[in-house]
Design a protein around this motif. Sequence first.
Motif, PDB file in Angstrom:
ATOM      1  N   LEU C  20      32.435 -81.663  49.426  1.00 26.04           N
ATOM      2  CA  LEU C  20      33.450 -81.493  48.387  1.00 26.04           C
ATOM      3  C   LEU C  20      32.878 -80.693  47.208  1.00 26.04           C
ATOM      4  N   THR C  21      31.618 -80.982  46.859  1.00 25.57           N
ATOM      5  CA  THR C  21      30.987 -80.245  45.771  1.00 25.57           C
ATOM      6  C   THR C  21      30.944 -78.754  46.086  1.00 25.57           C
ATOM      7  N   VAL C  24      34.389 -77.229  45.635  1.00 24.22           N
ATOM      8  CA  VAL C  24      34.793 -77.059  44.240  1.00 24.22           C
ATOM      9  C   VAL C  24      34.019 -75.905  43.592  1.00 24.22           C
ATOM     10  N   LEU C  25      32.719 -75.784  43.901  1.00 20.36           N
ATOM     11  CA  LEU C  25      31.934 -74.692  43.314  1.00 20.36           C
ATOM     12  C   LEU C  25      32.454 -73.339  43.805  1.00 20.36           C
ATOM     13  N   ASN C  28      35.673 -72.422  42.217  1.00 25.33           N
ATOM     14  CA  ASN C  28      35.489 -71.937  40.849  1.00 25.33           C
ATOM     15  C   ASN C  28      35.185 -70.438  40.834  1.00 25.33           C
ATOM     16  N   ILE C  29      34.293 -70.012  41.741  1.00 26.84           N
ATOM     17  CA  ILE C  29      33.932 -68.589  41.800  1.00 26.84           C
ATOM     18  C   ILE C  29      35.149 -67.764  42.189  1.00 26.84           C
ATOM     19  N   VAL C  31      38.439 -68.414  42.159  1.00 28.74           N
ATOM     20  CA  VAL C  31      39.556 -68.392  41.209  1.00 28.74           C
ATOM     21  C   VAL C  31      39.228 -67.514  40.012  1.00 28.74           C
ATOM     22  N   ALA C  32      38.004 -67.650  39.469  1.00 26.65           N
ATOM     23  CA  ALA C  32      37.634 -66.864  38.287  1.00 26.65           C
ATOM     24  C   ALA C  32      37.673 -65.370  38.606  1.00 26.65           C
ATOM     25  N   ARG C  33      37.184 -64.997  39.797  1.00 23.64           N
ATOM     26  CA  ARG C  33      37.165 -63.570  40.156  1.00 23.64           C
ATOM     27  C   ARG C  33      38.562 -63.040  40.385  1.00 23.64           C
ATOM     28  N   GLN C  35      41.334 -64.137  39.152  1.00 25.92           N
ATOM     29  CA  GLN C  35      42.039 -64.046  37.877  1.00 25.92           C
ATOM     30  C   GLN C  35      41.617 -62.772  37.144  1.00 25.92           C
ATOM     31  N   PHE C  36      40.305 -62.506  37.142  1.00 32.16           N
ATOM     32  CA  PHE C  36      39.790 -61.314  36.464  1.00 32.16           C
ATOM     33  C   PHE C  36      40.390 -60.052  37.082  1.00 32.16           C
ATOM     34  N   VAL C  39      44.103 -59.686  36.176  1.00 29.17           N
ATOM     35  CA  VAL C  39      44.295 -59.260  34.785  1.00 29.17           C
ATOM     36  C   VAL C  39      44.014 -57.771  34.662  1.00 29.17           C
ATOM     37  N   ARG C  40      42.944 -57.327  35.304  1.00 31.11           N
ATOM     38  CA  ARG C  40      42.578 -55.909  35.214  1.00 31.11           C
ATOM     39  C   ARG C  40      43.665 -55.013  35.805  1.00 31.11           C
ATOM     40  N   THR C  41      44.125 -55.342  37.009  1.00 30.51           N
ATOM     41  CA  THR C  41      45.142 -54.468  37.611  1.00 30.51           C
ATOM     42  C   THR C  41      46.430 -54.501  36.797  1.00 30.51           C
ATOM     43  N   LEU C  43      46.811 -54.990  33.564  1.00 31.72           N
ATOM     44  CA  LEU C  43      46.670 -54.220  32.322  1.00 31.72           C
ATOM     45  C   LEU C  43      46.549 -52.721  32.605  1.00 31.72           C
TER      46      LEU C  43
END
Lengths: 152, 253, 56
Positions: C20-21, C24-25, C28-29, C31-33, C35-36, C39-41, C43
């Motif tokens: 599970l750890t 989740v880790l 995190n990677i 989802v963050a990427r 999202q980034f 946002v870039r495309t 904008l």
Amino acid sequence: MTPRRQRMVGTGLVMAGVALAAVLALRAFQENLMFFYSPTDVIAGSAAEGTRFRLGGLVIDGSLRREIGSLEVQFDVTDTENTMTVVYAGVLPDLFREGQGVIANGYLLADGKFQADEVLAKHDEEYMSPEVAQMLEDRGHPVDGGTAAIEQ
Amino acid sequence: MWTWFHKLGSPPHLYRLAGRLAPWLLWIAIVLIAIGTYGGLVLAPPDYQQGDGFRIIYVHAPSAWMSMSIYAVMATASAIGLIWRMKLAFAVAAASAPVGASFTFLALVTGAIWGQPMWGTWWVWDARLTSELILLFVYFGYMGLRAAFTEVQKADRTSAVLAIVGVVNLPIIHYSVVWWNTLHQASTVTKLDNPSISMNMLWPLLVMIIGFNLFYIAILATRVRSEVLGRERNARWVSEALSDLSPENGITA
Amino acid sequence: MTEFLEMGGYAKYVWSAFGLTLVVLVANIVVARQQFRSVRTRLAQRWANQQESSDL
């Protein structure tokens, strides 16, 4: 006073107010936040008779008795001052040991024994390898698994 | 020193710096977590009471640690944002919340998985477990509150107040095992002078905690970049930073 | 090796906690990427649209 200083003081006051409110609330609910009572608490009357509560303490070495032909076990729980007998029928957790901490959920019987329908093991924060534990024992410092857990 | 500080406060500079650092931080974090996992699962001896079951500590304790330290970062950044009107501080707070919530979730679930065989129950409503669950709800509340505002500035300020108020929960979580009778045992590692764990069990735990911290900073760096772009979307430097995506370069979205 | 995998009888607890750890880790990677990138495309598109409207 500059606006920035004003905001700083405002933030500080909000935090102080919330902290004070929390302290008062926690004090008011002190009793409810206690997860279990010790045998001394029970004898002093903290736990009302006839109601359900949790009893916590150390299982006395050699006190575990099994009823032959049934699941029922009895053992004595102490907080080093007072002792109570727990009656329980069911599966004991892996960490249930004599000399270890337990928390039993149930109610008082008329004969002063505690009838539990759930027994949880409470371990302490010490971790060591079996070799180290053996070594400590050989040197005459037996590791007391549960004492620290109860006397926190 | 001050020029460095000012540069950090400049969005385009932070955007570039975070972009350069993020991959490095992430790789170091992954290496440390791998070493810590190997140390915890293979090299550390089994516990004298819990046997191999105690190895769950190597993911449970670092997650619980991060759930609280990320909240502390979030609340501090919120206070800095409110007092000094620093937009980037708000960006850090907003970017921290989902990461902190995920570690809180991890701490709760790995704790339940550990509690089932050892204590004999997945969950009890003792002070430690309950206050950690409240922390998860505070994270959710923070994110929900932010999502309720369309205007970034309003979202920043309102959610900052919630983050600051929620700080009161941190000492309650930490000292719950001291102030009240709980099923959860007392802290093992934070008694730094005399941790109640032998060296060959402790070092993988410390490596894991450092690895988890770097992991958070790496994710934070990427998330802060997204936050900064969104907040500065009308700035000239953003169009330059995005020039590699513009249609003239032949790459279209 | 099997002894290691069995974890002294705690296999399902230890491995599910570590598994599970990992999930989740990694999430995190990812989802963050993602999202980034989105946002870039988004904008970049926005800037391109602005360019077009100012060209007219």
